[in-house]
Design a protein around this motif. Sequence first.
Motif, mmCIF file in Angstrom:
data_model
loop_
_atom_site.group_PDB
_atom_site.id
_atom_site.type_symbol
_atom_site.label_atom_id
_atom_site.label_comp_id
_atom_site.label_asym_id
_atom_site.label_seq_id
_atom_site.Cartn_x
_atom_site.Cartn_y
_atom_site.Cartn_z
ATOM 1 N N UNK A 83 62.569 22.616 72.884
ATOM 2 C CA UNK A 83 61.702 23.121 73.940
ATOM 3 C C UNK A 83 61.062 24.457 73.617
ATOM 4 N N UNK A 84 61.814 25.338 72.958
ATOM 5 C CA UNK A 84 61.262 26.651 72.597
ATOM 6 C C UNK A 84 60.056 26.492 71.677
ATOM 7 N N UNK A 85 60.151 25.596 70.717
ATOM 8 C CA UNK A 85 59.051 25.392 69.771
ATOM 9 C C UNK A 85 57.876 24.667 70.428
ATOM 10 N N UNK A 89 52.605 15.965 81.604
ATOM 11 C CA UNK A 89 52.778 17.411 81.709
ATOM 12 C C UNK A 89 54.192 17.711 82.189
ATOM 13 N N UNK A 90 54.828 18.691 81.571
ATOM 14 C CA UNK A 90 56.154 19.116 81.990
ATOM 15 C C UNK A 90 56.122 20.602 82.360
ATOM 16 N N UNK A 91 56.830 20.940 83.433
ATOM 17 C CA UNK A 91 57.030 22.350 83.735
ATOM 18 C C UNK A 91 58.020 22.920 82.728
ATOM 19 N N UNK A 92 58.180 24.221 82.706
ATOM 20 C CA UNK A 92 59.138 24.815 81.777
ATOM 21 C C UNK A 92 60.557 24.361 82.085
ATOM 22 N N UNK A 93 60.870 24.191 83.362
ATOM 23 C CA UNK A 93 62.201 23.703 83.722
ATOM 24 C C UNK A 93 62.395 22.260 83.267
ATOM 25 N N UNK A 94 61.379 21.432 83.453
ATOM 26 C CA UNK A 94 61.468 20.029 83.040
ATOM 27 C C UNK A 94 61.499 19.899 81.517
ATOM 28 N N UNK A 95 60.852 20.846 80.830
ATOM 29 C CA UNK A 95 60.771 20.781 79.365
ATOM 30 C C UNK A 95 62.143 20.862 78.725
#
Length: 300
Positions: free
Chosen positions: A261-263, A247-253
Amino acid sequence: MRVFVTGANGFVGSAVVRELIGAGHQVLGLARSDAAARSVAAAGAEVHRGDVQDLDSLRRGATAADGVIHTAFIHDFTGDFKAACETDRRAIETLGGVLAGSRRPLIITSGTGLLAPGRLGREQDPQPSGPDAFPRVASEEAADAVASRGVRVAVMRLPPSVHGEGDHGFVPLLIDLARKKAAAAYIGDGVNRWPAVHRIDAARLYRLVLDSEFAPGARFHGVAEEGVPFRQIAEVIGRRLGVPVVRKSRDEAAEHFGWFGHFAALDAPASSQRTREQLAWRPEQPGLIADLDQPAYFKT
């Protein structure tokens, strides 16, 4: 019907060529290289040399046909994507210029990905427009422009994942990324949804639209599955590659996925209910997860 197909050697276009020939149509296939020309000829189509940036070649192809299916697109997500979308706009306007005032159909290709983020996108939904809109809207803007000039044009919206043998789109990109990072990742809880369709089902829908009496400006959704949770995609990739699913946070993504990352965070379910009702289209091929969970996707 003699049909001019752009992108005739592409992942979707090659399936469209086979579908049309199998249904008794003749195909004139655009090919930009010797290798593409050989492939188009081997499929049983007549070869027309040129590409989407050669507008004269598009004019000649459309002039020689009873209808046009436009599947070609320059998928340059890491370069000048806006320029690629403007190239598509010019191609559609050029094809429409040949067909204006006739009943000859033009089917162009767009996407469902950013149609209605977070809710179920439907055929009647307009693509978001304006100065901050995703550049891909240029294709549908061009379709509307040529429709206003008397072109019988339809828009085929395809989902983020068009899958099947030979896929070189978003899912193979995720597989390559998981290999490089030694982990298959999803963002947040991973319940964001990607609609999907098998390319053979999509090809049949192009043919059904071509053979129908659609109204100018009609939108169709080539969507077999309304929304596959992204976490399920990551889990198959992780299991097949033998790497952890994380699992990644949005910052980690941003660090893990980079420009993608957007997709990867996209939650864009889409419906094809109206399309199915109008054309009696019933997808028959395996779904995304069943298709992905096969050795072919993981060959190196």
